[in-house]
Design a protein around this motif. Structure first.
Motif, PDB file in Angstrom:
ATOM      1  N   GLY A  55       4.799   2.414   0.880  1.00 21.60           N
ATOM      2  CA  GLY A  55       3.660   2.809   0.053  1.00 21.60           C
ATOM      3  C   GLY A  55       3.849   4.203  -0.522  1.00 21.60           C
ATOM      4  O   GLY A  55       2.917   5.011  -0.534  1.00 21.60           O
ATOM      5  N   ASP A  77       6.638  -0.957  -1.862  1.00 23.11           N
ATOM      6  CA  ASP A  77       5.274  -0.696  -2.320  1.00 23.11           C
ATOM      7  C   ASP A  77       4.593  -1.969  -2.806  1.00 23.11           C
ATOM      8  O   ASP A  77       5.233  -2.831  -3.413  1.00 23.11           O
ATOM      9  CB  ASP A  77       5.296   0.352  -3.454  1.00 23.11           C
ATOM     10  N   PHE A 106       4.662  -4.634   2.875  1.00 20.85           N
ATOM     11  CA  PHE A 106       5.667  -4.211   3.859  1.00 20.85           C
ATOM     12  C   PHE A 106       5.651  -5.082   5.119  1.00 20.85           C
ATOM     13  O   PHE A 106       6.699  -5.355   5.703  1.00 20.85           O
ATOM     14  CB  PHE A 106       5.452  -2.733   4.221  1.00 20.85           C
ATOM     15  N   ASP A 122       2.573   7.734   3.841  1.00 23.89           N
ATOM     16  CA  ASP A 122       1.673   8.814   3.422  1.00 23.89           C
ATOM     17  C   ASP A 122       0.415   8.189   2.804  1.00 23.89           C
ATOM     18  O   ASP A 122       0.475   7.630   1.702  1.00 23.89           O
ATOM     19  CB  ASP A 122       2.422   9.684   2.385  1.00 23.89           C
TER      20      ASP A 122
HETATM   21  C1  LIG Z   1      -3.332   5.912  -1.569  1.00 24.91           C
HETATM   22  S1  LIG Z   1      -1.783   5.322  -2.142  1.00 24.91           S
HETATM   23  C2  LIG Z   1      -0.709   6.599  -1.511  1.00 24.91           C
HETATM   24  C3  LIG Z   1       0.516   6.780  -2.349  1.00 24.91           C
HETATM   25  C4  LIG Z   1       1.429   7.921  -1.861  1.00 24.91           C
HETATM   26  N1  LIG Z   1       1.985   7.638  -0.576  1.00 24.91           N
HETATM   27  C5  LIG Z   1       0.649   9.202  -1.852  1.00 24.91           C
HETATM   28  O1  LIG Z   1       0.256   9.696  -0.777  1.00 24.91           O
HETATM   29  O2  LIG Z   1       0.386   9.718  -2.944  1.00 24.91           O
HETATM   30  C6  LIG Z   1      -1.443   3.963  -1.039  1.00 24.91           C
HETATM   31  C7  LIG Z   1      -0.081   3.327  -1.277  1.00 24.91           C
HETATM   32  O3  LIG Z   1       0.196   2.378  -0.260  1.00 24.91           O
HETATM   33  C8  LIG Z   1       0.653   1.183  -0.848  1.00 24.91           C
HETATM   34  N2  LIG Z   1       0.382   0.104   0.114  1.00 24.91           N
HETATM   35  C9  LIG Z   1      -0.772  -0.164   0.764  1.00 24.91           C
HETATM   36  N3  LIG Z   1      -0.614  -1.192   1.612  1.00 24.91           N
HETATM   37  C10 LIG Z   1       0.698  -1.575   1.513  1.00 24.91           C
HETATM   38  C11 LIG Z   1       1.484  -2.580   2.150  1.00 24.91           C
HETATM   39  N4  LIG Z   1       0.965  -3.398   3.056  1.00 24.91           N
HETATM   40  N5  LIG Z   1       2.778  -2.706   1.791  1.00 24.91           N
HETATM   41  C12 LIG Z   1       3.322  -1.868   0.856  1.00 24.91           C
HETATM   42  N6  LIG Z   1       2.626  -0.889   0.230  1.00 24.91           N
HETATM   43  C13 LIG Z   1       1.334  -0.745   0.560  1.00 24.91           C
HETATM   44  C14 LIG Z   1      -0.097   1.127  -2.165  1.00 24.91           C
HETATM   45  O4  LIG Z   1       0.486   0.252  -3.098  1.00 24.91           O
HETATM   46  C15 LIG Z   1       0.007   2.576  -2.595  1.00 24.91           C
HETATM   47  O5  LIG Z   1       1.255   2.858  -3.171  1.00 24.91           O
END
Ligand SMILES: C[S@@+](CC[C@H](N)C(=O)[O-])C[C@H]1O[C@@H](n2cnc3c(N)ncnc32)[C@H](O)[C@@H]1O
Length: 211
Positions: A55, A77, A106, A122
């Motif tokens: 993510g 992601d 994931f 994060d």
């Molecule tokens: C609030 S954003 C944070 C993005 C980055 N890490 C930041 O802190 O700016 C949440 C991220 O988690 C990803 N995400 C949430 N659940 C996920 C999962 N089960 N598998 C992969 N990505 C996931 C979303 O697509 C997004 O990119």
């Protein structure tokens, strides 16, 4: 993208959000919580490490760590727009050969990915209801360390999330934010122990190391 919540996540983090976040990152660098994750990982003194960023959004963690800590990274992601923005920035920095991008939930894809020295999440657990499967999978892919940020488990975070939840329901938006119990998240980092904990007003950053 088989799971319904990741379809919702994919829609939530669309092109406008990704473009705005990339612009912000280029202008100001990593956000405060991301800086704490970077400092925690750097405190391990690793060189030539492999990184699995779950993510990763626009990819701030590996854009930074590829400079001094990691030689390669995998970014998994649920958001295709974030992956596109992260790929653009990776290319701009001349790191296209060093980063692999995977569009998936994931928890579904974890078994197909190579283990990494460091796994990072994060602000990801707070977007996902089944934190147990997410964190078990993350710990399972880590050979050495796991660093993550999440909202602090206190009345303030819970109140903010309740207000957000109400607003999202009123807007008929299916996206939800979660404050998961920290003690339960801790227990999911199997075979690892927490070696540092840093706090901001809303966010907390924990670093775990394999024992
Ligand atoms: C609030 S954003 C944070 C993005 C980055 N890490 C930041 O802190 O700016 C949440 C991220 O988690 C990803 N995400 C949430 N659940 C996920 C999962 N089960 N598998 C992969 N990505 C996931 C979303 O697509 C997004 O990119």
């Amino acid at each position: 993208m088989p799971c319904e919540c990741c379809k919702i996540t994919n829609d939530q983090f669309g092109k406008d959000t990704a473009d705005a976040d990339l612009k912000e990152y280029r202008r100001k660098g990593p956000a405060k919580y991301t800086q704490l994750i970077l400092a925690a990982v750097r405190s391990l003194g690793l060189k030539d490490a492999s990184l699995l960023d779950v993510g990763g959004g626009v990819g701030a963690i590996y854009h930074e760590l590829l400079a001094d800590t990691a030689t390669r990274a995998t970014h998994v992601d649920a958001s295709s727009a974030y992956l596109a923005a992260a790929r653009e920035e990776t290319k701009r920095r001349g790191n296209a050969e060093r980063v692999e991008f995977v569009h998936a939930d994931f928890t579904d894809a974890a078994e197909t990915l190579a283990p990494a020295d460091v796994v990072t999440l994060d602000r990801v657990v707070c977007c996902y209801p089944d934190f147990q499967s997410l964190l078990k999978a993350a710990a399972g892919r880590s050979r050495g360390a796991l660093a993550m940020s999440y909202p602090r488990d206190n009345w303030l975070s819970r109140s903010i999330v309740k207000i957000m939840d109400l607003f999202l329901r009123l807007m008929r938006d299916p996206f939800r934010v979660f404050v998961h119990p920290v003690a339960q998240m801790d227990a999911l980092a199997e075979g690892m122990q927490r070696v540092s904990l840093d706090r901001l007003f809303v966010w907390e950053v924990a670093l775990y190391q394999r024992v």
